[in-house]
Write a protein that holds these residues in place. Sequence first.
Motif, short mmCIF file in Angstrom:
data_model
loop_
_atom_site.label_atom_id
_atom_site.label_comp_id
_atom_site.label_asym_id
_atom_site.label_seq_id
_atom_site.Cartn_x
_atom_site.Cartn_y
_atom_site.Cartn_z
N PHE A 208 -138.87 59.32 30.08
CA PHE A 208 -137.64 59.18 29.29
C PHE A 208 -136.43 59.81 29.99
CE2 PHE A 208 -141.08 59.10 26.11
CZ PHE A 208 -140.79 57.89 25.50
N LYS A 209 -136.47 59.83 31.32
CA LYS A 209 -135.37 60.43 32.07
C LYS A 209 -134.04 59.74 31.75
CE LYS A 209 -134.46 59.14 36.15
NZ LYS A 209 -134.46 58.79 37.57
N ASP A 210 -134.03 58.41 31.83
CA ASP A 210 -132.79 57.69 31.58
C ASP A 210 -132.31 57.88 30.14
OD1 ASP A 210 -132.79 56.77 34.15
OD2 ASP A 210 -133.75 54.85 33.67
N THR A 211 -133.28 57.95 29.21
CA THR A 211 -132.90 58.15 27.81
C THR A 211 -132.28 59.52 27.60
OG1 THR A 211 -134.70 56.69 27.12
CG2 THR A 211 -133.78 58.16 25.46
N ILE A 212 -132.86 60.54 28.22
CA ILE A 212 -132.33 61.89 28.08
C ILE A 212 -130.94 61.99 28.71
CG2 ILE A 212 -132.67 64.31 28.71
CD1 ILE A 212 -135.69 63.75 28.59
N LEU A 213 -130.80 61.44 29.92
CA LEU A 213 -129.50 61.44 30.59
C LEU A 213 -128.47 60.66 29.77
CD1 LEU A 213 -130.55 60.87 34.32
CD2 LEU A 213 -129.66 62.98 33.32
N GLY A 214 -128.91 59.52 29.22
CA GLY A 214 -128.00 58.72 28.41
C GLY A 214 -127.57 59.44 27.14
N VAL A 244 -114.87 47.00 27.14
CA VAL A 244 -116.15 47.56 26.73
C VAL A 244 -116.60 46.85 25.45
CG1 VAL A 244 -117.36 49.63 25.95
CG2 VAL A 244 -115.64 49.79 27.76
N LEU A 245 -117.80 46.23 25.51
CA LEU A 245 -118.33 45.52 24.37
C LEU A 245 -119.25 46.38 23.52
CD1 LEU A 245 -119.28 42.02 25.88
CD2 LEU A 245 -117.27 42.62 24.56
N ASP A 246 -120.05 47.23 24.19
CA ASP A 246 -121.06 47.97 23.47
C ASP A 246 -121.40 49.25 24.22
OD1 ASP A 246 -122.85 48.54 21.48
OD2 ASP A 246 -124.45 47.24 22.23
N ILE A 247 -121.65 50.31 23.49
CA ILE A 247 -122.07 51.59 24.07
C ILE A 247 -123.37 51.98 23.41
CG2 ILE A 247 -121.48 54.01 24.46
CD1 ILE A 247 -118.54 53.28 24.19
N THR A 248 -124.46 51.97 24.18
CA THR A 248 -125.77 52.32 23.66
C THR A 248 -126.25 53.61 24.30
OG1 THR A 248 -127.00 51.06 25.34
CG2 THR A 248 -126.27 49.86 23.38
N LEU A 249 -127.49 53.97 23.98
CA LEU A 249 -128.02 55.22 24.50
C LEU A 249 -128.20 55.17 26.01
CD1 LEU A 249 -129.07 57.99 23.56
CD2 LEU A 249 -131.35 56.99 23.46
N ASN A 250 -128.54 54.01 26.54
CA ASN A 250 -128.84 53.88 27.97
C ASN A 250 -127.80 53.10 28.75
OD1 ASN A 250 -131.35 55.28 27.86
ND2 ASN A 250 -132.33 53.46 27.03
N THR A 251 -127.08 52.20 28.12
CA THR A 251 -126.18 51.33 28.87
C THR A 251 -124.84 51.16 28.16
OG1 THR A 251 -127.09 49.35 27.78
CG2 THR A 251 -128.07 50.00 29.89
N VAL A 252 -123.85 50.79 28.96
CA VAL A 252 -122.54 50.40 28.46
C VAL A 252 -122.27 48.98 28.96
CG1 VAL A 252 -120.06 50.85 28.51
CG2 VAL A 252 -121.66 52.76 28.43
N LYS A 253 -122.01 48.06 28.04
CA LYS A 253 -121.76 46.66 28.41
C LYS A 253 -120.26 46.42 28.51
CE LYS A 253 -125.97 44.66 26.45
NZ LYS A 253 -126.52 43.69 25.48
N VAL A 254 -119.87 45.82 29.64
CA VAL A 254 -118.46 45.53 29.89
C VAL A 254 -118.32 44.05 30.16
CG1 VAL A 254 -116.47 45.99 31.36
CG2 VAL A 254 -118.09 47.83 30.85
N THR A 266 -125.18 54.63 31.03
CA THR A 266 -124.26 55.50 30.28
C THR A 266 -123.94 56.77 31.06
OG1 THR A 266 -125.19 54.64 28.23
CG2 THR A 266 -123.86 56.63 28.08
N TYR A 267 -124.96 57.34 31.71
CA TYR A 267 -124.72 58.60 32.42
C TYR A 267 -123.85 58.39 33.66
CZ TYR A 267 -128.67 56.97 35.28
OH TYR A 267 -129.52 56.22 36.08
N ALA A 268 -123.75 57.13 34.16
CA ALA A 268 -122.90 56.87 35.33
C ALA A 268 -121.43 57.08 34.99
CB ALA A 268 -123.13 55.45 35.84
N LEU A 269 -121.04 56.87 33.73
CA LEU A 269 -119.65 57.07 33.34
C LEU A 269 -119.26 58.54 33.35
CD1 LEU A 269 -119.38 54.55 30.38
CD2 LEU A 269 -118.52 54.27 32.69
N VAL A 270 -120.27 59.42 33.33
CA VAL A 270 -120.01 60.86 33.38
C VAL A 270 -120.14 61.38 34.80
CG1 VAL A 270 -120.76 63.13 32.54
CG2 VAL A 270 -120.79 61.15 31.01
N SER A 271 -121.13 60.87 35.53
CA SER A 271 -121.38 61.39 36.88
C SER A 271 -120.48 60.75 37.93
CB SER A 271 -122.85 61.16 37.26
OG SER A 271 -123.17 59.77 37.23
#
Length: 440
Positions: A208-214, A244-254, A266-271
């Motif tokens: 659940f690495k991606d989920t935790i990061l997200g 931006v269409l949607d913001i979920t726990l793991n992904t952001v749709k554009v 999602t974590y890419a928008l922070v890092s």
Amino acid sequence: MRTFYKFLLDYLRDFGGTDIWVKPTAAFTTILLILIVAWLAHFATTQIILRIVHRLAKRTKTDWDDILVKNKVFKALAHLVPAFIIYYTADFAFPELHKELSELAPEALAELSKDHYFALAGFLVKIAKIYFTIIIVTVSNALLNSGMEIYNTTEFSHHRPIKGYVQLMKILVYFMSGIMILSVLLNRNPTVLLTGLGAMAAVLLLVFKDTILGFVASIQLSANNMVKIGDWIEMSSHGADGTVLDITLNTVKVQNWDKTISTIPTYALVSESFNNWKGMEESGGRRIKRSVAIDTNSIKFCDAAMLGRFEKFDLIRDYVLLKEQELKQYNKGKNLADEDFISGRHQTNVGIFRKYLEVYLKQHPQVHQEMTFLVRQLQPSGKGLPIEIYVFSKDQAWANYEAIQADIFDHIFAVIPEFELRVFQEPTGADIASIAKQSL
């Protein structure tokens, strides 16, 4: 159901049936009857009670009950009726005892086993418990979806989306329901299973690495108001440039401007870095930053004839007259000889042209006068002297913005010859052919 089961046993034995097929036939028939009664009860609940609930929801003025109906919360709750029926009738084939089975003599157990199933009740109870767990999961998901939809009707939901948190809650619900189902199947205490999972924490962290990061990124995005649904963002590293269409726990749709969809972790928008054009949209203006290159060979001092012609232009008449008067007084104070033209100060065609652009843009109805306003020279290069327009348009819509920008530069290119200036343009094939033809 216990009475019905005993009735079937006696009825089938009266026909001369043997215990080999009488007992399983009676048990199967009773189970089938339980399932039919449970289905009929569920059908009656959905057709009668749910219709009443739906009608009441439509009559109320609030929207939250309509949202609950839309997400089938009450329909999921209706499954509790058949689940309770299965649970409370599961022991129909178990004997009525005042002692534990382990306390009975072997002869008594053998006698009871002719008419009863000792393990069937436990099996049916497990089925009912699993059914209850599935109902809890379904109702929880429906409630979470309803809660998120109700939250989205509020004013501040646009700035603080909670979809990521809702998804995390769903993951926890699925995880706990999985533990409960395993505990029912294995007949173990769920706390024992949870304790045993502590040794698998490292594995779960990897899974659940991606989920935790997200999840962490979702908190940061929401707390810092970095991005929200509807924002125009640009992230070249992920090929995203759009809304931006949607913001979920793991992904952001554009949704990009070419109508393709980019999916960003999602974590890419922070890092990583990205541009959010929200500030531009909220400022009331959109920047126009474009330059036109002037051929430096066409730049020169203005003579009397040129100044006389410029004085006929309404936009720059006052500037030319005042500036010429100022320069004449300056040169007169220097006591310069008539032949010493270069030691004094004189107006240039490019300077008057730059002033003309300022006045023209000041009067343009689509140029924002309260925001940054510059008409400036940039560093000259081998491609001429750039005169840059740095202003903001009032209209932010893309098509309208481009039309305003094009209209301004259409006028600039058309008016440049009036100042005896030339736009720098690299030689084309036609220019080379013309030179070659002249040389012949």
